[in-house]
Design a protein around this motif. Structure first.
Motif, PDB file in Angstrom:
ATOM      1  N   ALA A   1      35.075  37.904  41.699  1.00 52.09           N
ATOM      2  CA  ALA A   1      34.096  37.010  42.317  1.00 52.09           C
ATOM      3  C   ALA A   1      34.452  35.545  42.047  1.00 52.09           C
ATOM      4  CB  ALA A   1      32.701  37.325  41.791  1.00 52.09           C
ATOM      5  N   PHE A   2      34.965  35.265  40.863  1.00 56.54           N
ATOM      6  CA  PHE A   2      35.386  33.901  40.534  1.00 56.54           C
ATOM      7  C   PHE A   2      36.531  33.447  41.441  1.00 56.54           C
ATOM      8  CE2 PHE A   2      38.727  31.670  38.009  1.00 56.54           C
ATOM      9  CZ  PHE A   2      38.183  30.400  38.098  1.00 56.54           C
ATOM     10  N   PHE A   3      37.530  34.320  41.634  1.00 53.17           N
ATOM     11  CA  PHE A   3      38.641  33.952  42.511  1.00 53.17           C
ATOM     12  C   PHE A   3      38.168  33.753  43.952  1.00 53.17           C
ATOM     13  CE2 PHE A   3      41.489  36.010  39.241  1.00 53.17           C
ATOM     14  CZ  PHE A   3      42.111  34.824  38.877  1.00 53.17           C
ATOM     15  N   ALA A   4      37.196  34.563  44.373  1.00 53.97           N
ATOM     16  CA  ALA A   4      36.645  34.398  45.723  1.00 53.97           C
ATOM     17  C   ALA A   4      35.944  33.043  45.850  1.00 53.97           C
ATOM     18  CB  ALA A   4      35.682  35.534  46.033  1.00 53.97           C
ATOM     19  N   MET A   5      35.181  32.676  44.826  1.00 54.61           N
ATOM     20  CA  MET A   5      34.494  31.380  44.838  1.00 54.61           C
ATOM     21  C   MET A   5      35.511  30.237  44.877  1.00 54.61           C
ATOM     22  SD  MET A   5      33.701  28.549  42.742  1.00 54.61           S
ATOM     23  CE  MET A   5      33.976  29.162  41.068  1.00 54.61           C
ATOM     24  N   TYR A   6      36.563  30.364  44.111  1.00 50.74           N
ATOM     25  CA  TYR A   6      37.585  29.322  44.060  1.00 50.74           C
ATOM     26  C   TYR A   6      38.322  29.215  45.390  1.00 50.74           C
ATOM     27  CZ  TYR A   6      41.094  26.367  41.763  1.00 50.74           C
ATOM     28  OH  TYR A   6      41.903  25.313  41.393  1.00 50.74           O
ATOM     29  N   ALA A   7      38.604  30.383  46.021  1.00 48.44           N
ATOM     30  CA  ALA A   7      39.292  30.380  47.311  1.00 48.44           C
ATOM     31  C   ALA A   7      38.432  29.745  48.398  1.00 48.44           C
ATOM     32  CB  ALA A   7      39.655  31.802  47.713  1.00 48.44           C
TER      33      ALA A   7
ATOM     34  N   VAL B   1      31.654  47.377  30.494  1.00 51.18           N
ATOM     35  CA  VAL B   1      32.140  46.019  30.218  1.00 51.18           C
ATOM     36  C   VAL B   1      33.429  45.744  30.995  1.00 51.18           C
ATOM     37  CG1 VAL B   1      33.050  44.483  28.426  1.00 51.18           C
ATOM     38  CG2 VAL B   1      31.038  45.882  27.954  1.00 51.18           C
ATOM     39  N   PHE B   2      34.329  46.736  31.044  1.00 51.52           N
ATOM     40  CA  PHE B   2      35.616  46.540  31.721  1.00 51.52           C
ATOM     41  C   PHE B   2      35.427  46.264  33.217  1.00 51.52           C
ATOM     42  CE2 PHE B   2      39.055  48.478  34.252  1.00 51.52           C
ATOM     43  CZ  PHE B   2      40.103  47.643  33.877  1.00 51.52           C
ATOM     44  N   PHE B   3      34.641  47.100  33.893  1.00 54.59           N
ATOM     45  CA  PHE B   3      34.488  46.925  35.336  1.00 54.59           C
ATOM     46  C   PHE B   3      33.634  45.699  35.668  1.00 54.59           C
ATOM     47  CE2 PHE B   3      35.864  51.409  35.505  1.00 54.59           C
ATOM     48  CZ  PHE B   3      36.855  51.281  36.465  1.00 54.59           C
ATOM     49  N   PHE B   4      32.688  45.348  34.791  1.00 52.86           N
ATOM     50  CA  PHE B   4      31.947  44.108  35.019  1.00 52.86           C
ATOM     51  C   PHE B   4      32.875  42.909  34.869  1.00 52.86           C
ATOM     52  CE2 PHE B   4      29.084  40.635  33.622  1.00 52.86           C
ATOM     53  CZ  PHE B   4      28.323  40.544  34.783  1.00 52.86           C
ATOM     54  N   LEU B   5      33.780  42.971  33.898  1.00 53.10           N
ATOM     55  CA  LEU B   5      34.790  41.919  33.738  1.00 53.10           C
ATOM     56  C   LEU B   5      35.637  41.814  35.006  1.00 53.10           C
ATOM     57  CD1 LEU B   5      36.672  39.934  32.203  1.00 53.10           C
ATOM     58  CD2 LEU B   5      37.794  41.933  31.206  1.00 53.10           C
ATOM     59  N   CYS B   6      36.086  42.968  35.536  1.00 51.96           N
ATOM     60  CA  CYS B   6      36.876  42.950  36.773  1.00 51.96           C
ATOM     61  C   CYS B   6      36.081  42.335  37.919  1.00 51.96           C
ATOM     62  CB  CYS B   6      37.297  44.372  37.140  1.00 51.96           C
ATOM     63  SG  CYS B   6      38.456  45.129  35.992  1.00 51.96           S
ATOM     64  N   SER B   7      34.813  42.730  38.037  1.00 51.26           N
ATOM     65  CA  SER B   7      33.976  42.258  39.138  1.00 51.26           C
ATOM     66  C   SER B   7      33.761  40.751  39.068  1.00 51.26           C
ATOM     67  CB  SER B   7      32.630  42.988  39.118  1.00 51.26           C
ATOM     68  OG  SER B   7      31.811  42.554  40.180  1.00 51.26           O
TER      69      SER B   7
ATOM     70  N   VAL C   1      35.062  39.655  47.813  1.00 52.68           N
ATOM     71  CA  VAL C   1      33.679  39.882  47.393  1.00 52.68           C
ATOM     72  C   VAL C   1      33.317  41.355  47.520  1.00 52.68           C
ATOM     73  CG1 VAL C   1      31.274  39.245  47.781  1.00 52.68           C
ATOM     74  CG2 VAL C   1      33.059  37.527  47.997  1.00 52.68           C
ATOM     75  N   TRP C   2      33.833  42.040  48.548  1.00 56.93           N
ATOM     76  CA  TRP C   2      33.594  43.492  48.654  1.00 56.93           C
ATOM     77  C   TRP C   2      34.200  44.225  47.453  1.00 56.93           C
ATOM     78  CZ3 TRP C   2      29.944  45.689  51.034  1.00 56.93           C
ATOM     79  CH2 TRP C   2      29.495  45.279  52.290  1.00 56.93           C
ATOM     80  N   VAL C   3      35.394  43.823  47.069  1.00 60.17           N
ATOM     81  CA  VAL C   3      36.020  44.442  45.891  1.00 60.17           C
ATOM     82  C   VAL C   3      35.200  44.152  44.639  1.00 60.17           C
ATOM     83  CG1 VAL C   3      38.077  44.476  44.426  1.00 60.17           C
ATOM     84  CG2 VAL C   3      38.321  44.400  46.905  1.00 60.17           C
ATOM     85  N   ALA C   4      34.679  42.918  44.525  1.00 57.27           N
ATOM     86  CA  ALA C   4      33.815  42.579  43.389  1.00 57.27           C
ATOM     87  C   ALA C   4      32.563  43.451  43.390  1.00 57.27           C
ATOM     88  CB  ALA C   4      33.437  41.101  43.436  1.00 57.27           C
TER      89      ALA C   4
ATOM     90  N   ALA D   1      25.483  44.165  41.616  1.00 56.50           N
ATOM     91  CA  ALA D   1      26.107  44.884  42.732  1.00 56.50           C
ATOM     92  C   ALA D   1      25.421  44.544  44.055  1.00 56.50           C
ATOM     93  CB  ALA D   1      26.061  46.387  42.470  1.00 56.50           C
ATOM     94  N   ILE D   2      24.102  44.469  44.047  1.00 58.02           N
ATOM     95  CA  ILE D   2      23.349  44.120  45.263  1.00 58.02           C
ATOM     96  C   ILE D   2      23.668  42.692  45.698  1.00 58.02           C
ATOM     97  CG2 ILE D   2      21.039  43.716  46.194  1.00 58.02           C
ATOM     98  CD1 ILE D   2      20.060  46.032  44.428  1.00 58.02           C
ATOM     99  N   ALA D   3      23.728  41.772  44.740  1.00 59.74           N
ATOM    100  CA  ALA D   3      24.034  40.373  45.066  1.00 59.74           C
ATOM    101  C   ALA D   3      25.414  40.247  45.694  1.00 59.74           C
ATOM    102  CB  ALA D   3      23.929  39.519  43.807  1.00 59.74           C
ATOM    103  N   MET D   4      26.411  40.957  45.128  1.00 58.58           N
ATOM    104  CA  MET D   4      27.759  40.902  45.686  1.00 58.58           C
ATOM    105  C   MET D   4      27.798  41.503  47.088  1.00 58.58           C
ATOM    106  SD  MET D   4      29.839  39.342  43.608  1.00 58.58           S
ATOM    107  CE  MET D   4      28.439  38.244  43.394  1.00 58.58           C
ATOM    108  N   ALA D   5      27.055  42.584  47.310  1.00 57.91           N
ATOM    109  CA  ALA D   5      27.009  43.195  48.643  1.00 57.91           C
ATOM    110  C   ALA D   5      26.374  42.244  49.651  1.00 57.91           C
ATOM    111  CB  ALA D   5      26.238  44.511  48.585  1.00 57.91           C
ATOM    112  N   THR D   6      25.335  41.528  49.232  1.00 57.61           N
ATOM    113  CA  THR D   6      24.667  40.565  50.124  1.00 57.61           C
ATOM    114  C   THR D   6      25.616  39.455  50.540  1.00 57.61           C
ATOM    115  OG1 THR D   6      22.531  41.004  49.056  1.00 57.61           O
ATOM    116  CG2 THR D   6      22.721  38.979  50.333  1.00 57.61           C
ATOM    117  N   VAL D   7      26.335  38.892  49.585  1.00 58.10           N
ATOM    118  CA  VAL D   7      27.290  37.824  49.885  1.00 58.10           C
ATOM    119  C   VAL D   7      28.421  38.350  50.763  1.00 58.10           C
ATOM    120  CG1 VAL D   7      28.927  36.188  48.888  1.00 58.10           C
ATOM    121  CG2 VAL D   7      26.728  36.576  47.767  1.00 58.10           C
ATOM    122  N   ALA D   8      28.901  39.563  50.457  1.00 61.82           N
ATOM    123  CA  ALA D   8      30.005  40.132  51.239  1.00 61.82           C
ATOM    124  C   ALA D   8      29.599  40.359  52.692  1.00 61.82           C
ATOM    125  CB  ALA D   8      30.452  41.452  50.603  1.00 61.82           C
ATOM    126  N   MET D   9      28.386  40.842  52.923  1.00 66.07           N
ATOM    127  CA  MET D   9      27.922  41.051  54.295  1.00 66.07           C
ATOM    128  C   MET D   9      27.764  39.731  55.030  1.00 66.07           C
ATOM    129  SD  MET D   9      25.263  44.264  54.127  1.00 66.07           S
ATOM    130  CE  MET D   9      24.289  43.630  52.757  1.00 66.07           C
TER     131      MET D   9
END
Length: 297
Positions: free
Chosen positions: A90-96, A80-86, A117-120, A161-169
Motif C-alpha cells: 500500500a505504501f508503494f502504491a501511495m508513492y507511485a 504480522v507477516f501478511f499485514f507487513l506485506c499489505s 492496492v488489490w494485492v495489498a 482489508a475493507i479499506a484496501m478493497a474500497t480504494v482498489a475499486m
C-alpha cells in the motif's frame, strides 16, 4: 568455615544430578546429555550449570500452557507477516500515485496503482484469515488476558482489508480523486490504529512466555512508537491533499509520509522478529528442571 560449608546448596544438589535430555551448550552447542550437572562442557569448558540456568525458564512455567500453542504461534506470526506485506505494498502504491512534479522515481510512476492496492487488499485479507485460529481460541483460560487484544487485532485487520478493497475499486473505476483523503488515508489509518492497538495488548502478554522476548529490552518493538509514527504519516498525507501542486508544503508532506511509512515498515519487521521468538517458545517451551535433570543411580 570449612570447604564443605562453602559449597552452594545449588551446586551440591547439581552434583548429584545428570542431564537427562539432549541439551546443547549455549556457548558451543555440544550435547550435554548424560553429563553430571556440576561439571564443565567438555568442548568449551563453560559450566553446565550456567547452561541450565539459561535454558530453564520458571516464569513461563508459572504462566500455564497455552491451548494449541502451534496454532497460536503460527497465527500471530502469519498475521504480522501478511499485514507487513499489505502495508508495504500500500505504501508503494501511495508513492507511485504521488503528483508527477514530486521527485518520484520512474519505476514507481510506471506501477499499476490499482493492481498494487488489490494485492495489498489480498495480503490484508490473508492476514485476517491466518489470525482466525487465534480469534477462535480467545476465550480459553490461558488467553483470557489477551482477549481484548485479539478482538482489536481482528477488527483492525478486517477494517484494513475493507479499506484496501474500497480504494482498489475506486481506482479500478478511475474515481480515485473523488474519494479523497478520507477513504485512501484516514480510514486505512484508523484500521491500522486498531491493528497496532491490538498488537500492543496481545504481543507483550504472549511474549511473557518467551525468555528471548523478555530479555531483549533494547530490540523489542514498542508499538506505541508505530502508533505515533502513523499519526505523522496521516498528517503528511493530509498536507499533500490540502496544499496546491505549486506549494512547497506539498513536498514537505510527501517527505513526512514517506519517512513515517518507512519507519512503520521497519517497526513491523522488528515486531515480526519478536513474534518469531514467541512462536518458538510456545511450540517448544523450555524444559522444567525436573524434566532436564535426573538423579544419579
Amino acid at each position: 568455615m570449612t570447604d564443605a560449608q562453602n559449597i552452594s546448596p545449588i551446586a551440591e544438589d547439581l552434583g548429584q544430578m545428570l542431564v537427562a535430555i539432549a541439551l546443547p551448550c549455549t556457548k558451543c552447542g555440544y550435547n550435554l546429555q548424560g553429563l553430571c550437572a556440576d561439571l564443565d562442557c567438555p568442548e568449551c569448558s563453560k559450566p553446565i550449570r550456567l547452561t541450565i540456568f539459561e535454558i530453564v525458564d520458571p516464569v513461563s512455567k508459572r504462566l500455564g500452557k497455552i491451548p494449541n500453542p502451534k496454532a497460536v504461534g503460527n497465527a500471530i506470526v502469519l498475521a504480522v507477516f501478511f499485514f507487513l506485506c499489505s502495508i508495504t505494498i500500500a505504501f508503494f502504491a501511495m508513492y507511485a500515485g504521488a503528483p508527477s512534479f514530486l521527485p518520484v522515481p520512474i519505476v514507481f510512476q510506471q506501477m499499476d496503482v490499482s493492481l498494487c492496492v488489490w494485492v495489498a487488499h489480498l495480503a490484508g485479507l490473508t492476514s485476517l484469515l491466518c489470525f482466525i485460529p487465534l480469534i477462535r481460541l480467545r476465550h480459553q483460560d490461558e488467553l483470557q488476558a489477551c482477549c481484548r487484544g485479539i478482538e482489536l487485532t481482528g477488527i483492525g485487520l478486517l477494517s484494513w482489508a475493507i479499506a484496501m478493497a474500497t480504494v482498489a475499486m475506486a481506482l479500478y473505476q478511475h474515481a480515485f480523486h473523488s474519494i479523497g483523503v478520507l477513504y485512501d488515508t484516514c480510514i486505512p489509518g484508523v484500521a491500522s490504529v486498531l491493528v497496532f492497538s491490538g498488537f500492543r495488548r496481545l504481543i507483550p502478554r504472549l511474549g511473557q512466555r518467551s525468555l528471548a522476548f523478555r530479555q531483549a529490552q533494547s530490540s523489542r518493538q514498542r508499538v506505541n512508537v508505530m502508533l505515533a509514527t502513523l499519526v505523522v504519516f496521516v498528517v503528511g498525507r493530509v498536507i499533500i491533499q490540502v496544499f496546491s501542486s505549486t506549494s512547497v508544503y506539498r513536498v514537505f508532506g510527501l517527505i513526512l509520509a514517506v519517512m513515517s511509512m518507512l519507519l512503520i515498515i521497519v517497526g513491523l519487521l522488528t515486531l515480526l522478529r519478536n513474534v518469531i521468538w514467541i512462536r518458538k517458545s510456545l511450540i517448544s517451551p523450555p524444559p522444567a528442571l525436573n524434566e532436564l535433570l535426573k538423579t544419579m543411580n
